[in-house]
Structures are given as C-alpha cells and as structure tokens.
Design an enzyme around this catalytic site. Sequence first.
Site, mmCIF file in Angstrom:
data_model
loop_
_atom_site.group_PDB
_atom_site.id
_atom_site.type_symbol
_atom_site.label_atom_id
_atom_site.label_comp_id
_atom_site.label_asym_id
_atom_site.label_seq_id
_atom_site.Cartn_x
_atom_site.Cartn_y
_atom_site.Cartn_z
ATOM 1 N N ASP A 66 50.626 19.475 60.806
ATOM 2 C CA ASP A 66 49.745 20.099 59.819
ATOM 3 C C ASP A 66 48.543 19.208 59.572
ATOM 4 O OD1 ASP A 66 48.580 21.523 57.758
ATOM 5 O OD2 ASP A 66 49.905 20.688 56.231
ATOM 6 N N ASP A 96 42.191 23.423 58.933
ATOM 7 C CA ASP A 96 43.549 23.327 58.392
ATOM 8 C C ASP A 96 44.499 24.162 59.243
ATOM 9 O OD1 ASP A 96 45.782 22.936 56.840
ATOM 10 O OD2 ASP A 96 45.176 24.356 55.284
#
Length: 444
Positions: free
Chosen positions: A329, A111
């Site tokens: 992201d 992430d």
Amino acid sequence: MGLNLTLLTALALAAAAAFTVPVPVVICGTVLPPTVLRLERAFPPLSHPLDLEPVRARDRLRHSRILQQSLASSGVVDFSVQGSSDPLLLGLYFTKVKLGSPAREFNVQIDTGSDILWVTCSSCTNCPQTSGLGMELNFFDSSNSSTAYAVHCSHPICNSQAQTSSVQCSPQSDQCGYSFQYGDLSGTSGYYVIDTLYFDIVLGQSLITNSSAPVVFGCSNYQSGDLTKSDKAIDGIFGFGPGDLSIIAQLYARGLTPKVFSHCLKGDANGGGIMVLGEILEPTIVYSPLVPSQPHYNLYLQSIALNGQPLPIDPAVFAPSNDRETIIDSGTTLAYLVEEALDPLINSITSAVSQSATPIISKGMQCYLVSTSVSEIFPTMSLNFAGGASMVLKPEEYLLHFGFTEGASLWCLGFDKAKGGIMILGGPEKSNKPKFLPNICILR
C-alpha cells in the site's frame, strides 16, 4: 480454410469489376447450395483517373480504428511521477491528471490502497486554500466544464457492487455521494461526477497518440484529519486500487488500456518514479503473484532474512488466511508486521549491532543510538515473496533518521506492530514521515 482462401483470392483479384464468390455452407455434414456474396468495387473503374488522396484518407481512418483496437493489449499511458520520500523536501509522491472541458490540470497523490480518483470541489468550505508544498491548489467546478455531469442516485454505479464507499443520496439534490476514511483517519466526502479525462497513449518507442475518455471521479466538498492541513495540501488523491471504480478498471472497461499498471517509487534523493497503465517489459523484473479475489493488493510473503540468513519465523505466520494477509500500500508510510514476525526481526537486528549501537525505545518505536555509519554495522534485509521475488533493503532504507541525541545519531526501525493480522508494506503518501522502502513496484 476454404472460405478464407476463397475470399483472399477474390480480394487479390479486385482490380476487375464486380464478381461473385461461391461460399459452401456445411451443417451437420449436409452441403447446402452456395450463397452468392456480391462484392462491388469501392472506387471507379481502372479506366478512370484515381485521386489517391481519398484512398489515403480512407486508409488513415481504417488504420486509426485498428490502432485504437490494439490499445487494449499494447498501449501504455504514462503518468509523470513527482515528489520524494524525504520529509524535508516533500514527503509524498504525486502525479498530474487533466479533467474537464476545457482541460484543467490537478496534482493528485498516488495511492494503491484506495480505488477512487477525487479532486477538491470549488464548493469545499473547510478544505485547504494554500499549500506548503510550493504549488498552487486547483479546485474542480463542474459548472465550468462543458462535458461534466453529475451522477444521479438512479445511476447504476450508485448502487452497484463497484461502490465501495458509503453512499449518500439526497432526495433534494439527487446526487450520488460518497464518504470514506483512510487508514490514517483522514477522510473525504462529496459527490460523483462524470467528466473527460485526457491522457497520452504511448505505442512502441516514439509513437504517441492523444486520447480521452469520460470517467467517474469524486468531487470532494468535505475533508477531515490530515487532509485539512495546508503544509502538505494537494488537489486530491488518485486511487489505483483493484476496485471497479478505479481509473484502471474504467479505462479497461472501455477497451482503451490493459488492466495492468506498473508503479515504482524511487526512494533516493532525486525522488520521482514511474506510474504507467500498461505492462513494462523489462527482462530483469521478477514477478510475484497476487492473492486472487482480494480488495487490496495482497502478496504471498514467505520469509524475512538478514544478510541472507532467514529469521526464525514460522512460515505459517505469513500464510494468507481469513485473519492473516500481507498488503502492498503506497498510502501507508511504515511497514507493519504481526508480533510473531516483528519480535524475531527486532531481536535479530539488535543482536547483530549490539557491539556498535545502543538500543532504545523512542515514541514507541525500536530505535538505536549510532556513532558511526549505519551501513557499516546494520545488516541488509530482504523480504522474500512467492515466485522467487525479493525486496532487498539496505540499512538506510529500512531505518528512519530522527536527528541526534546524547551526541549520537538516532535511527529507528521503520517497522511497527500490525493491528490484527493485516501486515502492510507501505510508502509515503498522506504523511510527513519518511519512507523506508526504496522502491514499490506493482504490476497488476
């Protein structure tokens, strides 16, 4: 220059016994008396037999120190990436980390939108105990690691600017706790631990050296939202954000790796990808600068084009400002554009396929009923960034296939309306939805 030459000449003559080297010192134009540096021979005189093994051992030790010092500029830590974007296969990407003594292996999601590495604690009561991904879940127990110790409330990191999550320090336990929530409203809380992280550093084509370092990471004893579901359960999340508590920043602060990482996710059927700490030297890579001093990886998106033709979007729409930004992201599934960019994109795609596809709205998304191959009728899309970098997307890479209806395939646009002015280009992580981008590459 004189000093260097004198010392090099002296070292070259070191086969003799002890000698002196006069070193003149100049201060504000005044020459002071020479200082005598007496150099002693490190080994017996030449008349004595010399065992070369101690010499080799000393050289190896010295070379090891030189090698360690060079890691900060040239070392690469390679994390194997597994998983895929196909929700029928996996729907997420993850890597493995080794923590504790003895070392235990944990599977953690990748992430780039968060900073902290965390793994599930053995004390967690509401966390999944099994995973539908066909892997055995591992739980971290600090009492079983000889190198683990808790981060107390008085520890500098508990009150430093590096702490980006909500701090929860209990006087009873004296543990530095954390609590934060992800964009999909799932959340985790627990406490910080310091323990050993093991990794391999690659130098050149084949030289691999084992290394380790104490790092701060989270031990999660509470989870909420999608993190509590067993179907996609995994051991934790590996935050690769720009914060000071990210593993990238911690290893850089210790002089072990450069403050650079490369991250590429393959969106084809094979999945996998690349995740390394260190710079990948590839002549075909085109670099785009990051917006400085931001808590996320913000890029300068400049335009969007279909089949090479720029869409009628005012460039000011993409200009970074206090209320407008574009973020990469990997923890977000879809792409999110502000209305001023999303509407021209939808209108242009709909116009381009009007003769061959039927536009419909399904579950709030712009979709199309298609009776033929999408690659034949939908245009190629390119997202163009500063520095001449472009992300080129084929139709099947920005469209999501949601089965069949009315005898036709239902394909939906992998773009949605952004909240506020934050535009996000995402990949598949904490979600079972497909991924629309074929590759996400970040070079920090």
